[in-house]
Design a protein around this motif. Structure first.
Motif, PDB file in Angstrom:
ATOM      1  N   LEU A 189      67.043  27.595  66.525  1.00 43.41           N
ATOM      2  CA  LEU A 189      67.568  27.624  65.158  1.00 43.41           C
ATOM      3  C   LEU A 189      68.901  26.885  65.086  1.00 43.41           C
ATOM      4  O   LEU A 189      69.122  26.059  64.193  1.00 43.41           O
ATOM      5  N   LEU A 190      69.781  27.166  66.030  1.00 42.94           N
ATOM      6  CA  LEU A 190      71.093  26.518  66.047  1.00 42.94           C
ATOM      7  C   LEU A 190      70.942  25.006  66.194  1.00 42.94           C
ATOM      8  O   LEU A 190      71.507  24.232  65.428  1.00 42.94           O
ATOM      9  N   GLU A 191      70.155  24.580  67.178  1.00 46.27           N
ATOM     10  CA  GLU A 191      69.979  23.153  67.430  1.00 46.27           C
ATOM     11  C   GLU A 191      69.331  22.461  66.238  1.00 46.27           C
ATOM     12  O   GLU A 191      69.729  21.351  65.861  1.00 46.27           O
ATOM     13  N   CYS A 192      68.359  23.090  65.627  1.00 46.16           N
ATOM     14  CA  CYS A 192      67.679  22.510  64.468  1.00 46.16           C
ATOM     15  C   CYS A 192      68.658  22.271  63.319  1.00 46.16           C
ATOM     16  O   CYS A 192      68.659  21.199  62.703  1.00 46.16           O
ATOM     17  N   HIS A 193      69.520  23.233  63.054  1.00 48.19           N
ATOM     18  CA  HIS A 193      70.472  23.079  61.950  1.00 48.19           C
ATOM     19  C   HIS A 193      71.545  22.041  62.262  1.00 48.19           C
ATOM     20  O   HIS A 193      71.943  21.279  61.378  1.00 48.19           O
ATOM     21  N   VAL A 194      71.990  21.983  63.519  1.00 49.05           N
ATOM     22  CA  VAL A 194      72.947  20.932  63.899  1.00 49.05           C
ATOM     23  C   VAL A 194      72.266  19.573  63.769  1.00 49.05           C
ATOM     24  O   VAL A 194      72.839  18.635  63.200  1.00 49.05           O
TER      25      VAL A 194
END
Length: 193
Positions: A116-121
């Motif tokens: 989730l974090l990587e996708c949003h970044v």
């Protein structure tokens, strides 16, 4: 050129975008549009916590980012209530009662999954006009000036069709992690590892 589209590579691209006309990110994995685990992120399934300073930096780089994470379902610990938190270091447990003193909102800890974090970044970096991200490409070698005085770019191979492309760069950043072949690439050019 940034080699690797992990969080480190994406944040390197974000910073470089302020100083270079174009930034190109090369990633060997195919990059999903949604938050799913990637083969190239071996710890991606582990529990992740975005601590205070990391959260502040992401919010500075991408205004509204933390609200996006929470809206997407990331838990946030922002009331200091220890009964909601379990922390153990080498068998030593943090007490699970009471409230931590201080400004709880300022010390908030966000707990998105790594995907989730990587996708949003990645979405935020992809939205930048001067950044291009190429997933599904292997770095075949670094290129150098004829006199080997400097690295001039990279040669990449599209994993889907095998097409090769040489990309010129003023700067090449290796963010591929411990699986990087950069030391061998440098040695092949006559540099030290």
């Amino acid at each position: 050129i940034v080699l690797g589209a992990s969080i480190g590579g994406l944040l390197a691209a974000r910073v470089l975008a302020d100083f270079f006309r174009t930034v190109t990110v090369i990633e060997r994995d195919d990059l999903p549009d949604d938050p799913v685990n990637r083969r190239g992120v071996p710890q991606g399934r582990h529990v992740h916590a975005l601590l205070t300073r990391g959260a502040q930096i992401l919010e500075e780089f991408f205004p509204g980012f933390l609200d996006e994470l929470v809206a997407a379902g990331a838990p946030v610990w922002d009331d200091g209530e220890l009964s909601k938190l379990y922390v153990s270091f080498s068998g030593h447990e943090l007490p699970r009662s009471g409230t931590i003193a201080g400004d709880h909102k300022a010390m908030a800890m966000y707990m998105p999954s790594r995907p989730l974090l990587e996708c949003h970044v990645r979405r935020r970096v992809q939205a930048m006009a001067n950044v291009t991200i190429h997933g599904g490409h292997d770095v075949a070698q670094l290129t150098a000036a004829a006199d080997r005085s400097r690295v001039t770019g990279v040669r990449v191979v599209n994993r889907a069709g095998g097409a090769q492309q040489e990309l010129a760069a003023d700067l090449v950043v290796d963010a591929m992690g411990r699986g990087a072949h950069t030391p061998a690439f440098l040695e092949n050019l006559g540099y030290g590892r």
